[in-house]
Design a protein around this motif. Structure first.
Motif, mmCIF file in Angstrom:
data_model
loop_
_atom_site.group_PDB
_atom_site.id
_atom_site.type_symbol
_atom_site.label_atom_id
_atom_site.label_comp_id
_atom_site.label_asym_id
_atom_site.label_seq_id
_atom_site.Cartn_x
_atom_site.Cartn_y
_atom_site.Cartn_z
ATOM 1 N N ALA A 47 44.912 32.801 17.438
ATOM 2 C CA ALA A 47 44.973 31.561 17.910
ATOM 3 C C ALA A 47 46.065 30.659 17.852
ATOM 4 N N LYS A 48 46.434 29.855 18.902
ATOM 5 C CA LYS A 48 47.716 29.144 18.946
ATOM 6 C C LYS A 48 47.201 27.389 18.495
ATOM 7 N N LEU A 49 47.790 27.031 17.535
ATOM 8 C CA LEU A 49 47.652 25.968 17.221
ATOM 9 C C LEU A 49 48.863 24.722 17.540
ATOM 10 N N LEU A 50 48.404 23.777 17.973
ATOM 11 C CA LEU A 50 49.553 22.642 18.234
ATOM 12 C C LEU A 50 49.515 21.554 17.108
ATOM 13 N N VAL A 51 50.658 21.713 16.350
ATOM 14 C CA VAL A 51 50.797 20.998 15.080
ATOM 15 C C VAL A 51 51.923 20.039 15.052
ATOM 16 N N THR A 52 52.055 19.087 14.409
ATOM 17 C CA THR A 52 53.189 18.244 14.170
ATOM 18 C C THR A 52 54.002 18.329 13.019
ATOM 19 N N GLY A 53 55.286 18.144 12.881
ATOM 20 C CA GLY A 53 55.744 18.093 11.573
ATOM 21 C C GLY A 53 57.112 17.601 11.845
ATOM 22 N N ARG A 54 57.656 17.128 10.438
ATOM 23 C CA ARG A 54 59.244 16.716 10.518
ATOM 24 C C ARG A 54 60.127 17.301 9.339
ATOM 25 N N LEU A 55 61.151 17.098 9.478
ATOM 26 C CA LEU A 55 62.007 17.537 8.387
ATOM 27 C C LEU A 55 61.532 16.895 7.064
#
Length: 88
Positions: A9-17
């Protein structure tokens, strides 16, 4: 519909340093498409930025200053990279 064990499954996630890994001005929120259960050495943002998973602070969508390039490429079906010959 057939479901196979090798399908991921491909997940679209957000993150930052994460705090302390870089200056605040570089801590923009990127958009990542990752495989569920993946434990790769690096994660690739839509804009092309490669980060170590240990250095990423995963955040809820809408958190922090967005990476403008990631936002512009979020609707694309594949990550795209600058093409110098086109002046992009």
């Amino acid at each position: 519909m057939l479901i196979q064990d090798d399908m991921t499954a491909k997940l679209l996630v957000t993150g930052r340093l994460a705090p302390g890994t870089t200056g605040e001005s570089r801590r923009v929120t990127h958009v990542f498409e990752v495989d569920a259960g993946s434990s790769g050495a690096r994660v690739l943002a839509r804009c092309g930025e490669k980060l170590l998973p240990a250095d990423v602070e995963w955040v809820a969508p809408g958190t922090g200053m967005p990476c403008e390039r990631c936002l512009g490429l979020t609707g694309a079906d594949q990550p795209r990279y600058p093409q110098p010959e086109l002046g992009v």
